[in-house]
Design a protein around this motif. Structure first.
Motif, mmCIF file in Angstrom:
data_model
loop_
_atom_site.group_PDB
_atom_site.id
_atom_site.type_symbol
_atom_site.label_atom_id
_atom_site.label_comp_id
_atom_site.label_asym_id
_atom_site.label_seq_id
_atom_site.Cartn_x
_atom_site.Cartn_y
_atom_site.Cartn_z
ATOM 1 N N VAL A 57 12.312 -6.423 10.751
ATOM 2 C CA VAL A 57 12.456 -6.571 9.299
ATOM 3 C C VAL A 57 13.273 -5.382 8.817
ATOM 4 C CG1 VAL A 57 11.291 -6.762 7.077
ATOM 5 C CG2 VAL A 57 10.236 -7.742 9.134
ATOM 6 N N GLU A 58 14.518 -5.657 8.507
ATOM 7 C CA GLU A 58 15.425 -4.592 8.098
ATOM 8 C C GLU A 58 15.437 -4.545 6.568
ATOM 9 O OE1 GLU A 58 20.244 -3.832 8.202
ATOM 10 O OE2 GLU A 58 19.367 -5.413 9.466
ATOM 11 N N VAL A 59 14.938 -3.430 6.015
ATOM 12 C CA VAL A 59 14.973 -3.278 4.560
ATOM 13 C C VAL A 59 16.374 -2.793 4.188
ATOM 14 C CG1 VAL A 59 14.007 -2.085 2.565
ATOM 15 C CG2 VAL A 59 12.497 -2.860 4.415
ATOM 16 N N VAL A 60 17.088 -3.634 3.480
ATOM 17 C CA VAL A 60 18.492 -3.369 3.159
ATOM 18 C C VAL A 60 18.600 -2.495 1.917
ATOM 19 C CG1 VAL A 60 20.695 -4.464 2.595
ATOM 20 C CG2 VAL A 60 19.111 -5.601 4.163
ATOM 21 N N SER A 61 17.700 -2.685 0.959
ATOM 22 C CA SER A 61 17.690 -1.832 -0.231
ATOM 23 C C SER A 61 16.282 -1.734 -0.786
ATOM 24 C CB SER A 61 18.653 -2.369 -1.297
ATOM 25 O OG SER A 61 18.139 -3.546 -1.863
ATOM 26 N N GLY A 62 16.028 -0.633 -1.506
ATOM 27 C CA GLY A 62 14.716 -0.396 -2.091
ATOM 28 C C GLY A 62 13.734 0.125 -1.059
ATOM 29 N N GLU A 63 12.571 0.510 -1.528
ATOM 30 C CA GLU A 63 11.514 1.025 -0.642
ATOM 31 C C GLU A 63 10.209 0.330 -0.969
ATOM 32 O OE1 GLU A 63 11.009 5.286 -0.178
ATOM 33 O OE2 GLU A 63 13.149 5.572 -0.552
ATOM 34 N N PRO A 64 9.871 -0.731 -0.228
ATOM 35 C CA PRO A 64 8.614 -1.428 -0.488
ATOM 36 C C PRO A 64 7.439 -0.447 -0.417
ATOM 37 C CG PRO A 64 9.960 -2.690 1.035
ATOM 38 C CD PRO A 64 10.642 -1.358 0.864
ATOM 39 N N GLU A 65 6.570 -0.533 -1.414
ATOM 40 C CA GLU A 65 5.479 0.426 -1.573
ATOM 41 C C GLU A 65 4.180 -0.179 -1.046
ATOM 42 O OE1 GLU A 65 4.723 3.056 -5.409
ATOM 43 O OE2 GLU A 65 4.206 0.968 -5.740
ATOM 44 N N PRO A 66 3.477 0.529 -0.135
ATOM 45 C CA PRO A 66 2.233 -0.028 0.402
ATOM 46 C C PRO A 66 1.088 0.074 -0.594
ATOM 47 C CG PRO A 66 2.679 2.108 1.395
ATOM 48 C CD PRO A 66 3.838 1.818 0.478
ATOM 49 N N GLN A 77 -6.188 -4.813 3.479
ATOM 50 C CA GLN A 77 -4.906 -5.375 3.882
ATOM 51 C C GLN A 77 -3.816 -4.604 3.175
ATOM 52 O OE1 GLN A 77 -4.449 -9.403 2.748
ATOM 53 N NE2 GLN A 77 -2.361 -9.557 3.477
ATOM 54 N N ARG A 78 -2.836 -4.147 3.949
ATOM 55 C CA ARG A 78 -1.740 -3.381 3.361
ATOM 56 C C ARG A 78 -0.649 -4.352 2.902
ATOM 57 N NH1 ARG A 78 -0.206 2.398 5.468
ATOM 58 N NH2 ARG A 78 -2.063 2.682 4.194
ATOM 59 N N ILE A 79 -0.413 -4.360 1.604
ATOM 60 C CA ILE A 79 0.592 -5.254 1.023
ATOM 61 C C ILE A 79 1.752 -4.390 0.532
ATOM 62 C CG2 ILE A 79 1.035 -6.965 -0.795
ATOM 63 C CD1 ILE A 79 -2.003 -7.488 -0.819
ATOM 64 N N PHE A 80 2.948 -4.776 0.904
ATOM 65 C CA PHE A 80 4.127 -4.016 0.487
ATOM 66 C C PHE A 80 4.774 -4.686 -0.716
ATOM 67 C CE2 PHE A 80 3.412 -2.711 4.800
ATOM 68 C CZ PHE A 80 3.715 -1.356 4.794
ATOM 69 N N ARG A 81 4.906 -3.903 -1.779
ATOM 70 C CA ARG A 81 5.406 -4.439 -3.050
ATOM 71 C C ARG A 81 6.649 -3.685 -3.503
ATOM 72 N NH1 ARG A 81 1.966 -7.686 -5.738
ATOM 73 N NH2 ARG A 81 -0.105 -7.920 -4.829
ATOM 74 N N CYS A 82 7.474 -4.374 -4.261
ATOM 75 C CA CYS A 82 8.583 -3.685 -4.917
ATOM 76 C C CYS A 82 7.982 -2.687 -5.901
ATOM 77 C CB CYS A 82 9.457 -4.686 -5.655
ATOM 78 S SG CYS A 82 10.645 -3.865 -6.755
ATOM 79 N N PRO A 83 8.404 -1.397 -5.868
ATOM 80 C CA PRO A 83 7.816 -0.426 -6.785
ATOM 81 C C PRO A 83 8.118 -0.728 -8.251
ATOM 82 C CG PRO A 83 9.543 0.586 -5.434
ATOM 83 C CD PRO A 83 9.371 -0.819 -4.942
ATOM 84 N N THR A 84 9.137 -1.517 -8.521
ATOM 85 C CA THR A 84 9.507 -1.782 -9.911
ATOM 86 C C THR A 84 8.909 -3.084 -10.431
ATOM 87 O OG1 THR A 84 11.535 -0.510 -9.670
ATOM 88 C CG2 THR A 84 11.466 -2.087 -11.491
ATOM 89 N N CYS A 85 9.183 -4.204 -9.783
ATOM 90 C CA CYS A 85 8.666 -5.478 -10.303
ATOM 91 C C CYS A 85 7.340 -5.877 -9.671
ATOM 92 C CB CYS A 85 9.704 -6.595 -10.164
ATOM 93 S SG CYS A 85 9.969 -7.144 -8.463
ATOM 94 N N GLN A 86 6.903 -5.157 -8.631
ATOM 95 C CA GLN A 86 5.589 -5.343 -8.004
ATOM 96 C C GLN A 86 5.421 -6.657 -7.241
ATOM 97 O OE1 GLN A 86 2.947 -3.017 -7.859
ATOM 98 N NE2 GLN A 86 4.500 -1.597 -8.586
ATOM 99 N N VAL A 87 6.504 -7.353 -7.009
ATOM 100 C CA VAL A 87 6.391 -8.559 -6.180
ATOM 101 C C VAL A 87 6.075 -8.137 -4.742
ATOM 102 C CG1 VAL A 87 7.801 -10.385 -5.099
ATOM 103 C CG2 VAL A 87 7.774 -10.123 -7.586
#
Ligand code: ZN
Ligand code: ZN
Length: 164
Positions: A57-66, A77-87
């Motif tokens: 899983v190559e993260v191309v942009s942004g830093e998914p937040e655990p 369960q560790r869920i990785f979310r966009c730090p801005t929109c939280q998806v």
């Protein structure tokens, strides 16, 4: 060397566009989970997860937040979310070597079909499962169901002796 894919790599991301990812190969297996945790986390009837090695899983942009979310069995369960929109774009179930990529965040979610339906004991009644995929009331034996090539991939990142 990643397995080549028909039609190019699968890509996806969050809803604000900050987090973008690319999958280096096809997933090992695809779960459709009807458990209560997945229903609550998604606010929907089930989740579709692509099981793939974390290093594919190559993260191309942004830093998914655990975010460590409690589950009904007391685990987290560790869920990785966009730090801005939280998806939520992907999550971990105990082992960081394998990520569960949420199929709904792919650019083309229709390109994914579940290989198995699990936790059907809590499936909502209005969802009718296809005959084409096996279904289990709770969980299943991956060594019996996964293709040999996928089991080899899993063994490569998470040796069987170390698995629960
Ligand atoms: Zn976002
Ligand atoms: Zn679930």
């Amino acid at each position: 060397m990643a397995v080549a894919m028909k039609g190019g790599a699968r890509e996806g991301g969050c809803t604000c566009g900050e987090v973008r990812y690319r999958l280096a190969s096809e997933p090992m297996f695809v779960h459709c989970c009807h458990c209560l945790n997945c229903q609550r986390q998604t606010g929907s009837a089930f989740v579709v997860n692509l099981l793939i090695e974390a290093d594919r899983v190559e993260v191309v942009s942004g830093e998914p937040e655990p975010v460590d979310a409690p589950r009904d069995d007391g685990s987290r369960q560790r869920i990785f979310r966009c730090p801005t929109c939280q998806v939520a774009v992907f999550s971990e179930y105990g082992a960081p070597q394998v990520l569960f990529v949420r199929a709904g965040t792919l650019d083309e979610p229709r390109g994914i079909t579940p290989d198995v339906h699990i936790f059907t004991k809590s499936k909502v009644d209005w969802v009718t499962l296809p005959e084409s995929a096996p279904a289990f009331e709770i969980y299943y034996d991956s060594s019996a169901l996964w293709p040999p090539a996928s089991l080899e991939r899993l063994d490569a990142v998470r040796p069987r002796a170390a698995r629960a």
